[in-house]
Design an enzyme around this catalytic site. Structure first.
Site, PDB file in Angstrom:
ATOM      1  N   ASN A 186      10.156  14.887  40.322  1.00 56.19           N
ATOM      2  CA  ASN A 186      10.515  13.732  41.149  1.00 56.19           C
ATOM      3  C   ASN A 186      11.627  12.947  40.426  1.00 56.19           C
ATOM      4  O   ASN A 186      11.514  11.758  40.162  1.00 56.19           O
ATOM      5  CB  ASN A 186       9.296  12.849  41.443  1.00 56.19           C
ATOM      6  N   HIS A 198      14.859  11.064  39.017  1.00 57.08           N
ATOM      7  CA  HIS A 198      15.739   9.957  39.429  1.00 57.08           C
ATOM      8  C   HIS A 198      16.842   9.825  38.381  1.00 57.08           C
ATOM      9  O   HIS A 198      16.908  10.613  37.418  1.00 57.08           O
ATOM     10  CB  HIS A 198      14.926   8.670  39.595  1.00 57.08           C
ATOM     11  N   ALA A 199      17.681   8.797  38.563  1.00 61.07           N
ATOM     12  CA  ALA A 199      18.850   8.640  37.677  1.00 61.07           C
ATOM     13  C   ALA A 199      18.444   8.506  36.205  1.00 61.07           C
ATOM     14  O   ALA A 199      19.197   8.896  35.312  1.00 61.07           O
ATOM     15  CB  ALA A 199      19.666   7.430  38.121  1.00 61.07           C
ATOM     16  N   HIS A 201      16.024  10.163  34.662  1.00 61.04           N
ATOM     17  CA  HIS A 201      15.852  11.520  34.123  1.00 61.04           C
ATOM     18  C   HIS A 201      17.213  12.183  33.889  1.00 61.04           C
ATOM     19  O   HIS A 201      17.409  12.877  32.884  1.00 61.04           O
ATOM     20  CB  HIS A 201      15.078  12.402  35.111  1.00 61.04           C
ATOM     21  N   GLY A 207      12.484   8.928  27.660  1.00 56.14           N
ATOM     22  CA  GLY A 207      12.898   7.593  28.099  1.00 56.14           C
ATOM     23  C   GLY A 207      12.154   6.507  27.329  1.00 56.14           C
ATOM     24  O   GLY A 207      10.969   6.639  27.031  1.00 56.14           O
ATOM     25  N   ASP A 236       8.783   4.460  28.734  1.00 56.52           N
ATOM     26  CA  ASP A 236       7.422   4.748  28.268  1.00 56.52           C
ATOM     27  C   ASP A 236       7.412   4.560  26.750  1.00 56.52           C
ATOM     28  O   ASP A 236       7.324   5.526  25.988  1.00 56.52           O
ATOM     29  CB  ASP A 236       7.031   6.168  28.665  1.00 56.52           C
ATOM     30  N   GLN A 284       4.405   5.912  24.796  1.00 55.79           N
ATOM     31  CA  GLN A 284       4.449   7.380  24.774  1.00 55.79           C
ATOM     32  C   GLN A 284       5.459   7.867  23.733  1.00 55.79           C
ATOM     33  O   GLN A 284       5.146   8.760  22.928  1.00 55.79           O
ATOM     34  CB  GLN A 284       4.842   7.887  26.166  1.00 55.79           C
ATOM     35  N   SER A 311       9.269   7.300  38.821  1.00 59.93           N
ATOM     36  CA  SER A 311       8.863   8.099  39.974  1.00 59.93           C
ATOM     37  C   SER A 311       7.854   7.327  40.821  1.00 59.93           C
ATOM     38  O   SER A 311       7.780   7.512  42.034  1.00 59.93           O
ATOM     39  CB  SER A 311       8.257   9.422  39.511  1.00 59.93           C
ATOM     40  N   ARG A 312       7.073   6.458  40.182  1.00 56.69           N
ATOM     41  CA  ARG A 312       6.041   5.719  40.919  1.00 56.69           C
ATOM     42  C   ARG A 312       6.638   4.607  41.797  1.00 56.69           C
ATOM     43  O   ARG A 312       5.939   4.071  42.653  1.00 56.69           O
ATOM     44  CB  ARG A 312       4.977   5.169  39.964  1.00 56.69           C
TER      45      ARG A 312
END
Ligand code: PAF
Length: 282
Positions: free
Chosen positions: A28, A30-31, A33, A149, A152, A155, A188-189
């Site tokens: 999913n 987006h820019a 990623h 990224g 997160d 993470q 993505s959410r």
């Protein structure tokens, strides 16, 4: 661009590559990623992107089943970004002992206790699932560089710890969060938000910005700033989970002696849980 679904095919496609840059994703795209892919390309001519919605990092009441799967659109974006290889394994390929519903016989990484705070407090086992799948993907791809990224932040911190503590020969690179014009961090959410929610979703970023400004202006009452930001968000219709000022070096609660800081926040708009963070120095 090659699309590869099995570990054996991945290994044979990569066997003569010495320098691989890797971008793990759940798809999913987006820019934000694509920005990770752009950074990966600066480090290696061979760029591998994985797309795998990892069941091990979702709690039993979370959005595993509804997590957006948009493989066709993702492939087009990755091809346009000059990706070398897209790795799209099935759950059975990734977890050899998966019996169709139980992953509880799978060997997992136990992350350090910081993984039980912040997002980990509301999502028990989440970072064990993330660390385990990232370790597995590193073993399959064997990259010299892996790009994640900063959105997160926790993470990224835990993955850096894993690489350090397990002596993995991978250089981890964190990339600045890409934002919508109003400041909302790309995620993505965000696709779960209604138009009305999307119009107010940048309030989380504004709350964090307000804290950064107050701290830079000399306010050192961190718990009061955190409480105030939570109350503001709640009064704007959010259900805030945490707003926390931490050392960006250790991710422990910031003391007044810390100068490298990060303010992290998580709050729900309707059923959608959003996160954001800002790093800053004082
Ligand atoms: O950040 C993500 O998309 C995921 O947590 C990751 C790193 C791809 C592991 O599944």
């Amino acid at each position: 661009m090659q699309i590869i679904n099995t570990i054996a095919d991945l290994r044979s496609a990569l066997k003569n590559q010495e320098n691989i840059a890797f971008v793990p994703t759940m798809g999913n795209l987006h820019a934000g990623h694509i920005q990770l892919v752009e950074v990966a390309k600066q480090h290696a001519s061979c760029v591998v992107v994985s797309i795998f919605v990892n069941p091990l990092q979702f709690g039993p009441t979370e959005d595993l089943a509804s997590y957006p799967r948009t493989l066709e659109a993702d492939r087009k974006k990755l091809k346009a970004a000059d990706t070398s290889i897209v790795f799209t394994p099935t759950v059975e390929e990734m977890y050899a002992d998966f019996d169709g519903k139980n992953l509880n016989q799978t060997m997992t990484i136990i992350p350090p206790p910081i993984a039980n705070e912040l997002c980990g407090a509301a999502r028990p086992g989440h970072f064990a699932g993330v660390a385990t799948v990232v370790m597995k993907l590193f073993n399959m791809v064997q990259p010299s560089v892996a790009v994640f990224g900063q959105k997160d932040f926790q993470q990224l911190f835990i993955i850096k710890q894993m690489v350090k503590q397990f002596n993995l020969p991978v250089n981890i690179i964190g990339v600045d969060t890409v934002r919508e014009p109003g400041g909302l961090a790309m995620s993505s959410r965000n696709g779960y938000l209604t138009n009305a929610q999307r119009a107010t979703a940048s309030q989380l970023n504004r709350a964090l910005q307000g804290i950064v400004q107050s701290v830079k202006n000399g306010n050192r009452d961190y718990s009061q700033l955190e409480q105030q930001a939570k109350s503001t968000l709640n009064s704007q219709g959010w259900t805030s989970d945490y707003i926390s000022i931490r050392s960006s070096l250790t991710l422990l609660t910031a003391s007044n002696a810390d100068t490298d800081l990060v303010v992290l926040g998580s709050a729900k708009l309707g059923n959608t849980r959003l996160i954001d963070n800002l790093t800053f120095n004082i």
